[in-house]
Motif scaffolding. Structure first.
Motif, short mmCIF file in Angstrom:
data_model
loop_
_atom_site.label_atom_id
_atom_site.label_comp_id
_atom_site.label_asym_id
_atom_site.label_seq_id
_atom_site.Cartn_x
_atom_site.Cartn_y
_atom_site.Cartn_z
N LYS A 52 11.17 -14.85 24.34
CA LYS A 52 10.75 -16.07 25.05
C LYS A 52 11.69 -16.37 26.21
CE LYS A 52 8.45 -18.29 21.13
NZ LYS A 52 8.48 -19.44 20.17
N VAL A 53 12.99 -16.22 25.98
CA VAL A 53 13.96 -16.48 27.04
C VAL A 53 13.73 -15.55 28.23
CG1 VAL A 53 16.41 -16.26 27.64
CG2 VAL A 53 15.75 -17.43 25.54
N LYS A 54 13.35 -14.31 27.97
CA LYS A 54 13.18 -13.32 29.03
C LYS A 54 11.83 -13.42 29.75
CE LYS A 54 17.12 -11.22 28.28
NZ LYS A 54 18.23 -11.30 29.24
N THR A 55 10.87 -14.12 29.17
CA THR A 55 9.52 -14.03 29.72
C THR A 55 8.82 -15.35 30.05
OG1 THR A 55 8.58 -13.93 27.47
CG2 THR A 55 9.08 -11.84 28.57
N VAL A 56 9.18 -16.45 29.42
CA VAL A 56 8.36 -17.65 29.58
C VAL A 56 8.81 -18.58 30.69
CG1 VAL A 56 7.69 -17.59 27.16
CG2 VAL A 56 9.63 -19.00 27.85
N LYS A 57 10.00 -18.37 31.22
CA LYS A 57 10.49 -19.29 32.24
C LYS A 57 9.89 -18.98 33.61
CE LYS A 57 14.84 -20.48 30.00
NZ LYS A 57 16.32 -20.58 30.13
N TRP A 58 9.65 -20.03 34.38
CA TRP A 58 9.04 -19.92 35.70
C TRP A 58 9.90 -19.09 36.65
CZ3 TRP A 58 4.81 -20.03 38.33
CH2 TRP A 58 4.80 -20.31 39.69
N LYS A 59 11.21 -19.13 36.47
CA LYS A 59 12.10 -18.44 37.39
C LYS A 59 12.60 -17.10 36.86
CE LYS A 59 13.79 -22.32 40.12
NZ LYS A 59 14.99 -22.92 40.76
N LYS A 60 11.86 -16.51 35.92
CA LYS A 60 12.28 -15.23 35.35
C LYS A 60 11.07 -14.40 34.96
CE LYS A 60 15.87 -15.44 32.78
NZ LYS A 60 16.79 -15.75 31.66
N LYS A 61 11.10 -13.09 35.27
CA LYS A 61 10.04 -12.17 34.87
C LYS A 61 10.68 -10.88 34.37
CE LYS A 61 6.30 -13.77 37.90
NZ LYS A 61 5.33 -14.03 36.81
N SER A 62 10.10 -10.28 33.32
CA SER A 62 10.68 -9.08 32.73
C SER A 62 9.63 -7.99 32.57
CB SER A 62 11.28 -9.40 31.36
OG SER A 62 12.33 -10.35 31.47
N TYR A 63 10.09 -6.74 32.71
CA TYR A 63 9.20 -5.59 32.67
C TYR A 63 9.81 -4.48 31.83
CZ TYR A 63 7.55 -8.15 36.74
OH TYR A 63 7.11 -9.15 37.58
N ALA A 64 8.97 -3.78 31.09
CA ALA A 64 9.42 -2.64 30.29
C ALA A 64 9.40 -1.37 31.14
CB ALA A 64 8.53 -2.46 29.06
N ILE A 65 10.33 -0.47 30.86
CA ILE A 65 10.38 0.83 31.52
C ILE A 65 10.05 1.89 30.47
CG2 ILE A 65 11.83 2.48 32.76
CD1 ILE A 65 13.63 0.06 33.53
N GLU A 66 8.99 2.65 30.72
CA GLU A 66 8.59 3.71 29.80
C GLU A 66 8.80 5.08 30.46
OE1 GLU A 66 4.51 3.11 28.77
OE2 GLU A 66 4.98 1.78 27.10
N ASN A 67 9.10 6.10 29.65
CA ASN A 67 9.15 7.45 30.20
C ASN A 67 7.77 8.10 30.06
OD1 ASN A 67 8.95 8.14 27.49
ND2 ASN A 67 10.96 9.13 27.37
N ALA A 68 7.65 9.37 30.42
CA ALA A 68 6.36 10.05 30.41
C ALA A 68 5.77 10.16 29.01
CB ALA A 68 6.51 11.46 31.01
#
Length: 200
Positions: A41-57
């Motif tokens: 929630k801390v990493k994703t729900v705030k208006w001033k923060k966005k988070s993304y996952a990095i996947e390999n092949a």
């Protein structure tokens, strides 16, 4: 890259660990189910923060990238990236950042992005410079982990000299870097981006 999902946090619990004391604070912590919910929630729900996952092949979650302190009016934010240590020094960080910058400046229509990295982390600075970031300044900031075990155990002189103590706060020198949309447009033709983006 894609939007960070709650189940990704469970997968991160299986990441390997850094063996160098200066990077222990980057180790993904072991957390209970409730703690993982809160972390997500801390990493994703705030208006001033966005988070993304990095996947390999192979579809393994090998890192995450976030932008924080998003200034929507100025179209600027601060970048952060963390990788599973076993996938470092293989080009994943560079590929992920290059792919994200394309999304950031073209799809999100942002105007600038900044970051800071500990000066002793020369490996990270080389990666950022390769991606087109420019050094703005060097400045002392509070160290990210004020309670790191390196401060409470017998530490080699070459590690101790990287830190100072000011009014009870552990400080270290950081390199501040920045890139504008104009900078990006000048470097994009020299970048080779092979990562699939599904950020939205």
């Amino acid at each position: 890259m894609r939007r960070l999902l709650r189940e990704d946090v469970d997968k991160m619990q299986l990441w390997s660990k850094h063996t160098e004391p200066l990077f222990f604070h980057y180790n993904f912590p072991k957390m209970s189910q409730g703690e993982r919910d809160s972390w997500y929630k801390v990493k994703t729900v705030k208006w001033k923060k966005k988070s993304y996952a990095i996947e390999n092949a192979e579809g393994h979650v090998i890192g995450y990238l976030l932008i924080r302190d998003i200034q929507w009016f100025r179209r600027e934010s601060e970048l952060g990236i963390v990788l599973d240590p076993q996938y470092m020094n293989q080009g994943y960080g560079t590929d992920a950042i290059q792919a994200f910058l394309h999304f950031y400046f073209t799809e999100m229509n942002m105007q600038a992005i900044r970051l800071r990295t500990a000066k002793y982390n020369a490996r990270a600075q080389r990666c950022y410079e390769k991606c087109g970031f420019k050094v703005v300044e060097e400045k002392d900031f509070a160290f990210e982990d004020q309670y790191a075990e390196i401060f409470y155990k017998e530490t080699a002189p070459d590690i101790k000299k990287l830190f100072t103590f000011v009014d009870g706060v552990v400080m270290t020198r950081y390199t501040v870097m920045r890139m504008t949309k104009k900078d990006y447009s000048h470097t994009v033709n020299s970048l080779s981006t092979k990562i699939m983006l599904e950020c939205e």
